[in-house]
Design a protein around this motif. Structure first.
Motif, PDB file in Angstrom:
ATOM      1  N   ASN A  50       0.778  -1.230   0.000  1.00  0.00           N
ATOM      2  CA  ASN A  50       0.000   0.000   0.000  1.00  0.00           C
ATOM      3  C   ASN A  50       0.814   1.287   0.000  1.00  0.00           C
ATOM      4  OD1 ASN A  50      -2.724   0.289  -0.266  1.00  0.00           O
ATOM      5  ND2 ASN A  50      -3.061   0.752   1.886  1.00  0.00           N
ATOM      6  N   ARG A  80      -3.824  -6.601   1.200  1.00  0.00           N
ATOM      7  CA  ARG A  80      -5.002  -5.959   0.627  1.00  0.00           C
ATOM      8  C   ARG A  80      -4.686  -5.641  -0.813  1.00  0.00           C
ATOM      9  NH1 ARG A  80      -3.079  -2.822   4.774  1.00  0.00           N
ATOM     10  NH2 ARG A  80      -4.867  -3.026   6.107  1.00  0.00           N
ATOM     11  N   GLY A  81      -5.726  -5.479  -1.575  1.00  0.00           N
ATOM     12  CA  GLY A  81      -5.435  -5.321  -2.978  1.00  0.00           C
ATOM     13  C   GLY A  81      -6.213  -4.273  -3.724  1.00  0.00           C
ATOM     14  N   THR A  82      -5.489  -3.557  -4.533  1.00  0.00           N
ATOM     15  CA  THR A  82      -6.073  -2.699  -5.548  1.00  0.00           C
ATOM     16  C   THR A  82      -6.079  -3.544  -6.824  1.00  0.00           C
ATOM     17  OG1 THR A  82      -3.895  -1.898  -6.166  1.00  0.00           O
ATOM     18  CG2 THR A  82      -5.074  -0.639  -4.478  1.00  0.00           C
ATOM     19  N   GLU A  83      -6.518  -2.999  -7.914  1.00  0.00           N
ATOM     20  CA  GLU A  83      -6.474  -3.750  -9.165  1.00  0.00           C
ATOM     21  C   GLU A  83      -5.044  -4.112  -9.537  1.00  0.00           C
ATOM     22  OE1 GLU A  83      -8.742  -2.156 -12.419  1.00  0.00           O
ATOM     23  OE2 GLU A  83     -10.391  -1.619 -11.090  1.00  0.00           O
ATOM     24  N   ALA A  84      -4.104  -3.193  -9.299  1.00  0.00           N
ATOM     25  CA  ALA A  84      -2.700  -3.463  -9.617  1.00  0.00           C
ATOM     26  C   ALA A  84      -2.144  -4.588  -8.751  1.00  0.00           C
ATOM     27  CB  ALA A  84      -1.862  -2.197  -9.439  1.00  0.00           C
ATOM     28  N   ASP A  86      -3.910  -6.956  -7.334  1.00  0.00           N
ATOM     29  CA  ASP A  86      -4.580  -8.177  -7.765  1.00  0.00           C
ATOM     30  C   ASP A  86      -3.888  -8.765  -9.000  1.00  0.00           C
ATOM     31  OD1 ASP A  86      -6.741 -10.091  -7.413  1.00  0.00           O
ATOM     32  OD2 ASP A  86      -7.521  -9.280  -9.304  1.00  0.00           O
ATOM     33  N   ALA A  87      -3.505  -7.908  -9.940  1.00  0.00           N
ATOM     34  CA  ALA A  87      -2.798  -8.375 -11.138  1.00  0.00           C
ATOM     35  C   ALA A  87      -1.446  -8.980 -10.767  1.00  0.00           C
ATOM     36  CB  ALA A  87      -2.621  -7.229 -12.122  1.00  0.00           C
ATOM     37  N   ARG A  90      -1.920 -12.382  -9.177  1.00  0.00           N
ATOM     38  CA  ARG A  90      -2.191 -13.401 -10.196  1.00  0.00           C
ATOM     39  C   ARG A  90      -0.903 -13.820 -10.897  1.00  0.00           C
ATOM     40  NH1 ARG A  90      -7.591 -14.074 -10.927  1.00  0.00           N
ATOM     41  NH2 ARG A  90      -8.911 -12.410 -10.114  1.00  0.00           N
ATOM     42  N   GLN A  99      -9.610  -7.466   0.145  1.00  0.00           N
ATOM     43  CA  GLN A  99      -9.752  -6.501  -0.956  1.00  0.00           C
ATOM     44  C   GLN A  99     -10.189  -5.153  -0.413  1.00  0.00           C
ATOM     45  OE1 GLN A  99      -9.018  -6.804  -4.087  1.00  0.00           O
ATOM     46  NE2 GLN A  99      -8.757  -8.980  -4.311  1.00  0.00           N
TER      47      GLN A  99
END
Length: 100
Positions: A50, A80-84, A86-87, A90, A99
């Motif tokens: 973060n 915790r995750g933002t879209e970035a 999360d990518a 993955r 999230q």
């Protein structure tokens, strides 16, 4: 501080990094682990990205994850995750534990 260890809402220690310099992360964590080696030995931790200025690339993050392992901790996912994030999770085949 460049690295901070704290307990978060998932009941799991979190490693908050402010740099993706693996050597800096390893040195900081090794010093922290040395203060209570039995407590930190193989402790599972969630990585908190973060406070990074920008999302790291997967290669830089692999280096950070390896540094965390060399310090004696076991990274099990992202705090915790933002879209970035999360990518990245993955790409690195790791979970995001909470999230936004």
């Amino acid at each position: 501080p460049r690295v901070e260890v704290r307990f978060g809402p998932v009941g799991l220690a979190q490693v908050r990094i402010r740099t993706t310099d693996a050597a800096v992360v390893e040195t900081a964590l090794a010093g922290r682990v040395a203060t209570a080696p039995k407590m930190f030995d193989r402790m599972p931790v969630a990585l908190d990205l973060n406070e990074l200025e920008r999302a790291p690339d997967p290669a830089a993050l692999r280096g950070v994850l390896d540094a965390i392992r060399r310090a004696g901790l076991i990274p099990i996912g992202f705090a915790r995750g933002t879209e970035a994030v999360d990518a990245l999770a993955r790409d690195l085949e790791m979970p995001v534990l909470m999230q936004f």
